[in-house]
Design an enzyme around this catalytic site. Structure first.
Site, PDB file in Angstrom:
ATOM      1  N   GLU A  13      39.123  45.303  39.734  1.00 13.36           N
ATOM      2  CA  GLU A  13      37.888  45.747  39.074  1.00 13.36           C
ATOM      3  C   GLU A  13      37.500  47.149  39.505  1.00 13.36           C
ATOM      4  O   GLU A  13      37.188  48.012  38.674  1.00 13.36           O
ATOM      5  CB  GLU A  13      36.748  44.761  39.396  1.00 13.36           C
ATOM      6  CG  GLU A  13      36.954  43.381  38.771  1.00 13.36           C
ATOM      7  CD  GLU A  13      35.963  42.349  39.293  1.00 13.36           C
ATOM      8  OE1 GLU A  13      34.850  42.731  39.687  1.00 13.36           O
ATOM      9  OE2 GLU A  13      36.310  41.155  39.308  1.00 13.36           O
ATOM     10  N   TYR A  35      40.175  36.528  45.343  1.00 10.94           N
ATOM     11  CA  TYR A  35      38.925  37.271  45.296  1.00 10.94           C
ATOM     12  C   TYR A  35      39.136  38.757  45.641  1.00 10.94           C
ATOM     13  O   TYR A  35      38.737  39.635  44.872  1.00 10.94           O
ATOM     14  CB  TYR A  35      37.895  36.593  46.194  1.00 10.94           C
ATOM     15  CG  TYR A  35      36.481  37.077  46.006  1.00 10.94           C
ATOM     16  CD1 TYR A  35      35.494  36.730  46.917  1.00 10.94           C
ATOM     17  CD2 TYR A  35      36.106  37.870  44.935  1.00 10.94           C
ATOM     18  CE1 TYR A  35      34.200  37.163  46.768  1.00 10.94           C
ATOM     19  CE2 TYR A  35      34.823  38.323  44.777  1.00 10.94           C
ATOM     20  CZ  TYR A  35      33.877  37.972  45.696  1.00 10.94           C
ATOM     21  OH  TYR A  35      32.594  38.405  45.549  1.00 10.94           O
TER      22      TYR A  35
END
Lengths: 326, 244
Positions: free
Chosen positions: B173, B166
């Site tokens: 991103e 994660y």
């Protein structure tokens, strides 16, 4: 001796489930008794527990007629319900739930409506740091911009006055977090709309005066309509009461829409904002109208459903918000 | 965001043999098994594609191009999951699932696809790898759960790998969006300026910055939610084994 466990919602003023079983206002029950009042005096034993922890908060061994707020079969009851008229024996167990920090409806309404009024005016007068410095404190050269400011301000002044003098609220308070949610919505959208309408590069409506005149007519018609409905709803309810009745058309033609719609106040509100959208030809205004319409439709459907549930003879021709459609 | 779907809280329910909830019907279950198998296969194709391209080129650089098409296809296909929630065959929140799928689709199309210059960035590889591993585990988890035959290894992987994947995905991103900023500003991509007929404006550059800022409150919430789920799902099993 029946013992029923009842879910309770805590009266507004108390904290943490510590409720003194102080008898409520000395007025008699507002609900009509199911049977004739008995001559013999009935006393109740009341045990009050915290809804979450089930700790015994207090025990009352001799209670006459009291007016707590609690619930029956998991549904919370109203402030006006009287213990004596509920299907319990002489022993009852109450559960209280702390509703959390509360704030009055009037306070929330006044705050959430005062914001857009002032914020829009700040953009209208082109207060510094919004637009380029050379535009500070200038005015728009388009007359529709002045008209839009008058309409927007009128709308929110009307709402503020209605909050103070017209509306009769069913509930005194709502959760405190609602004021942050509601103000973000109203103030945020007001700033977004006002920014574009009062922008130095604003483009007036494509069809000019024709479009603006039609829009203004729609807007004013719906403002008067909305106000008429608010007055009609107020008159359904005697001062200080929380009675609910089916609204019907009155002599005022603006209320004749009650024949077709359960919540014409929302219908007129939608109409007002459609008028304002047409008047300004501004996409953010259209978004605001759309979002408001969605929310009001949800509310109207809920209200319509409660009307149908509460009143056997509710008129079948009525739709929640849009005649025959929605 | 590279967060595994929030459906975990509900699938955790069906993990404990608590049959209080009515599952989807037989037809829906068959469809969902097929869907999850296809998605598992799809992300495996992407994984294999990455490995093969790396071995062929000998470097991490520019691997995006080797898996661009299957990535777009299978990530966009995940939009169906919103439909599954809306229709009710999957007991997750439409809003939560929608939010997560849309954020992935946004990264795939509105950033990586739209701003050609970032496609050769290493940050793209970072989130693609994170997504690939996560999705292979997640979709096989759903497949096995639906067939009531969930190997502990898959369950463990689902609730453990995210700890690294994660943050890795989020880093990839954010770096990718950051890399796209100057190009967006220069070209005015997806932006509308005043004056125009509908009195509206949109600055994509500012929007991207706001998206990056939104990670600050959102990422910790989602991350710690998964942590709590992990304790509930994996911790629960340990308790049972102690009891016996």
């Amino acid at each position: 001796m029946d013992t029923l466990a009842l879910e309770a919602t805590q009266p507004k003023k108390a904290q943490n489930g510590a409720v003194a079983a102080a008898p409520g206002p000395p007025t008699p029950a507002k609900r009509k008794p199911a049977k004739k009042t008995k001559k013999a005096v009935v006393f109740f034993e009341v045990e009050i527990l915290d809804a979450k922890t089930k700790d015994k908060l207090c025990f009352l061994d001799k209670v006459g007629k009291i007016l707590p707020s609690f619930s029956l079969h998991g549904k919370s009851l109203k402030d006006e319900d009287v213990l004596q008229h509920l299907p319990v024996g002489t022993t009852a167990t109450f559960y209280f739930r702390d509703l959390g920090a509360q704030i009055s409806w009037v306070t929330v309404f006044l705050t959430e409506y005062a914001g857009p009024l002032l914020i829009y005016l700040m953009f209208y007068f082109r207060v510094p740091f919004i637009y380029a410095p050379k535009y500070d404190f200038t005015t728009s050269k388009h007359w529709v911009v002045h008209l839009a400011c008058m309409c927007h301000s009128f709308h929110y002044v009307k709402r503020l006055l209605e909050t103070l003098f017209v509306h009769r609220f069913s509930h005194g308070t709502m959760p405190l977090r609602n004021i942050f949610k509601n103000c973000t919505y109203y103030w945020g959208f007001a700033a977004w709309m006002a920014y574009y309408i009062n922008h130095p590069l604003y483009t007036p409506p494509t069809y000019g005066e024709q479009q603006i005149r039609l829009a203004l007519t729609v807007f004013l018609f719906c403002q008067i309509g909305n106000f008429s409905i608010h007055i009609a709803l107020r008159n359904l309810r005697p001062p200080g009461s929380k009675t609910r009745k089916i609204p019907y058309p009155t002599k005022n033609p603006f209320t004749w829409i009650f024949l077709l719609v359960s919540c014409p106040n929302y219908t007129y509100e939608l109409g007002s904002w459609l008028g304002f959208t047409l008047m300004t030809q501004c996409l953010p205004v259209a978004f605001f109208t759309l979002v408001g319409f969605i929310q009001m439709t949800v509310w109207a459907k809920g209200k319509h459903r409660s009307y149908l549930k509460e009143f056997r003879d509710y008129p079948t021709l009525r739709s929640p918000i849009l005649p025959f459609i929605l | 965001m590279s967060a595994p779907a929030m459906g975990t809280s509900k699938t955790a329910h069906s993990d404990s043999s608590n049959k209080k909830k009515k599952g989807p019907g037989t037809l829906a279950t068959a469809y969902l098994v097929i869907y999850n198998v296809v998605m598992t296969a799809g992300w495996l194709v992407i994984a294999v594609g990455l490995v093969r391209a790396y071995l062929a080129r000998g470097s991490y650089h520019g691997l995006y191009y080797s898996i661009e098409k299957p990535l777009k296809f299978f990530q966009t296909g995940a939009l169906l999951e919103i439909l599954h929630c809306a229709v009710g065959i999957v007991p997750s929140s439409v809003v939560l699932t929608g939010f997560q799928v849309m954020s992935r689709v946004f990264l795939t199309w509105a950033v990586t696809h739209s701003v050609r210059e970032v496609q050769s960035e290493d940050s793209v590889l970072l989130f693609v790898v994170a997504w690939t591993v996560t999705e292979i585990i997640r979709y096989s988890f759903y497949t096995f759960s639906l067939l009531n035959h969930l190997p502990y290894l898959i369950k463990w992987a689902r609730y453990t790998f995210f700890i690294v994947l994660y943050p890795m995905g989020v880093a990839g991103e954010l770096l990718t969006i950051y890399a796209a900023l100057p190009y967006v500003q220069k070209t005015g991509l997806y932006s509308i300026t005043l004056p125009n007929k509908y009195n509206f404006s949109f600055d994509y550059h500012t929007f991207l910055i706001l998206v990056m800022v939104s990670y600050i409150p959102l990422f910790p919430q989602l991350y710690f939610h998964m942590m709590r789920q992990r304790k509930k799902v994996l911790g629960h099993v340990e308790e049972y084994s102690k009891v016996e």
